[in-house]
Design an enzyme around this catalytic site. Sequence first.
Site, PDB file in Angstrom:
ATOM      1  N   GLU A 158       0.798  -1.095   0.027  1.00 56.23           N
ATOM      2  CA  GLU A 158      -0.631   0.171  -0.073  1.00 56.23           C
ATOM      3  C   GLU A 158       0.591   1.573  -0.275  1.00 56.23           C
ATOM      4  O   GLU A 158       0.121   1.980  -0.536  1.00 56.23           O
ATOM      5  CB  GLU A 158      -0.340   0.061   1.057  1.00 56.23           C
ATOM      6  CG  GLU A 158      -1.755  -1.451   1.710  1.00 56.23           C
ATOM      7  CD  GLU A 158      -3.044  -0.831   0.558  1.00 56.23           C
ATOM      8  OE1 GLU A 158      -3.158  -0.043  -0.280  1.00 56.23           O
ATOM      9  OE2 GLU A 158      -2.957  -1.932  -0.486  1.00 56.23           O
ATOM     10  N   SER A 163     -51.989 -30.315  36.727  1.00 56.81           N
ATOM     11  CA  SER A 163     -51.443 -30.738  38.113  1.00 56.81           C
ATOM     12  C   SER A 163     -50.202 -30.038  39.067  1.00 56.81           C
ATOM     13  O   SER A 163     -50.292 -29.262  40.338  1.00 56.81           O
ATOM     14  CB  SER A 163     -51.727 -32.429  38.383  1.00 56.81           C
ATOM     15  OG  SER A 163     -52.656 -32.666  38.024  1.00 56.81           O
TER      16      SER A 163
END
Length: 813
Positions: free
Chosen positions: A86, A461
């Site tokens: 770069e 229940s």
Amino acid sequence: MRLLKFLWWTCVAIFCGVLLSLSGAYLYLSPNLPSVDALRNVQLQIPLRVYSSDNKLIAEFGEMRRTPIRFADIPPDFIHALLSAEDDNFANHYGVDVKSLMRAAAQLLTTGHIQTGGSTITMQVAKNYFLTNERSFSRKITEILLALQIERELTKDEILELYINKIYLGNRAYGIEAAAQVYYGKSIKELSLAQMAMIAGLPKAPSRYNPLANVARSMERRNWILERMNKLGFIDQARYQAAIAEPVAASYHVPSPELNAPYIAEMARAEMVGRYGSNAYTEGYRVYTTVHSDLQSNANDALRDGLQEYDQRHGYRGPEARLPGKSMDAWRQAIAQQRPLGGLEPAIVTRVEKSGVMVLLRDGKDETISWDNMKWARPFLSSNSMGPVPRQPSDVLQAGDVIRVQRRDDGSLRLTQVPAAQSALVSLNPRNGAIMALVGGFSFEQSSYNRAAQAKRQPGSSFKPFIYSCALDNGFTAASLVNDAPIVFVDEYLDKVWRPKNDTNTFLGPIPLREALYKSRNMVSIRVLQSLGVERARNYISRFGFDVQELPPNLSMALGTATLTPLEIAGAWSTFANGGYKVSPYIVDRVESRDGQVLFQANPASVPVDDTAQVAGQGQATAQPTAAPAEDNDPAHAKTTYEPTPAERIIDARTAYIMTSMLQDVIKRGTGRRALALKRDDLAGKTGTTNDSKDAWFSGFNADYMTTVWVGFDQPESLGRMEFGGNVALPIWMRYMGAALKDKPSHVLPEPPGLVSQRIDPVSGRAAPPGTPGAYFELFKAEDTPPPMNELAPGTSPGSGMPADEGTPMDLF
């Protein structure tokens, strides 16, 4: 001389013109330039991460995958590779490389198009942090001016650190550390020289040089960077030759969770979005949940194994699809599109033999399913019936069938199927409501619907303990005799008749409340509720955290017809497990910032420490929320200290203790006897099954864990004639609790003061004189101890334990 003077003044004029143009541009643009100081405190987008209490990654949320890395942690080889690719003059220029700009200008003049921008790394930092991707001269000049300012304000190392953490490198990876994880599944520090060069080649064009999209082009870019590194003296010839000879080994690596808890992750995500809005996805928050990885893994396995066990005893529903006449290549393409569900892998049957079948797996391998691992597959006809027993593999499968397989411990494959029924499991710390484990269904990939927190179903229940608790706090005792006999209710205005019945359609006559609970007798529950009064019971039961409007305003409430979520049931049941206190389930223990600062620390209502102490010699209980991971010694991560919020007492401690004793009998000699296989004396619980077995439940606890399990279909239908809470939900509960409590001592709460034990006559329910046949000991509150029959107080109903104005013998018998 005149020509030389003309040329001289022309150059001076051009220079002055350029200088005046630049000065004018600077004067025009400089007031609008952003402050470079903002880069010192820049906040990069970091995804939301969710962890277990023991620091295991559960999930990551956010569009950008990013893990910032400091400059000191960047390998020198990568820095050299990046500079070679770069900006090889980075160390020498002051933000702008004149040669690069002139080269870019020359390319523009000769071609008429912008070929390269001539940007340095500093100029790219300026663009990435402050500007857009617009291609214009004004933006370029602004970029240059910003780069010059950045070079004056920041060091080269700081500029590089900003650059490598910001750049986009494809596949949602931002920054080099995220890219290393995505392409190689490693940290940037663990990559080879060739792999670092591959990453360094991505900023130029992530889509073009992506090693996943174009291997040849990415290798060409990588090798060019390695050649540049060699020419610039960053690597020697030997390293260069070794690196270019290395093959491309990149593959897509999705950040894999360390703990499979997708329902937990979604609950935490939703809470974070509610707390912080859309910033939750970008600010790098770390969420630590209350869930422990071992308990969650046990819950996952218990629920999946239990559902498959239920599912397979009702038969095989056939393949998911049939692909007859397809070629092997077509089958490979078809199976590659399938995905695992709940740990069950997809496969395609390629050949049927007498000893088994050959199958093609997602990874392209061919394996065998032996006859022994598939002969269970009787055809499913309905929830109550199956077809004939298969005699050979061809009775079950044929070539082209898309099926599910499961890898067994010995490495072999077993034919299986994705269960049609669903389940939910919730396990809490009863002392503060911390969710220790939660599973909302068989597979989150199959359905993200969280049945643990969202599915409102009838508890059957398993709701009865709340009715019995109300009774114990309103004059009843565990020895009170209530008639288990038929009862009919007629609505004279609607001409309707309600004839409730017990599940076995049998009746036992007058029995104690304790026996009625562990035998789950419906008639007794209805008579008790009738004596208490529906409104009184609704108001009492709402203390447990239920919305009173959700509780039926009629006697059907005694049979558990309210619609409640497993999470609500587990939170309410925790009151029995913790000695009578109300706690609220919660999932987020603390939230940390990207810097490790504690932003939120849960401070749940917790049972006072003195009330959680165990019986002497049986261990030590804790009442604090989950702490930070023990291995984390960073002071910034230390948990904020606070005074725990005391939980509200909602029922008498003696009521909770008696209820626990009665629920222990459900396991010792009632509908939960299967749990005796765990060989523990500190377990209490209750089964629950609704009409036509559409919902099956088991809720149970010791002083450490309160766990609720529900099983049913998303669209309610019968689980089968012989399927109940005790053989559908209870086995899942046992698998989980057995693993959670393995090698842990018995843990029961101490008996609170104000209780007495008294011998009771089983016939009258009164205190038994010496020599009474079948007499047994029962627990009572001191003020509720029954007198002998010859000392019955005036105005008291025999056997009921209630004052005469609260009920008559006819109400109960």
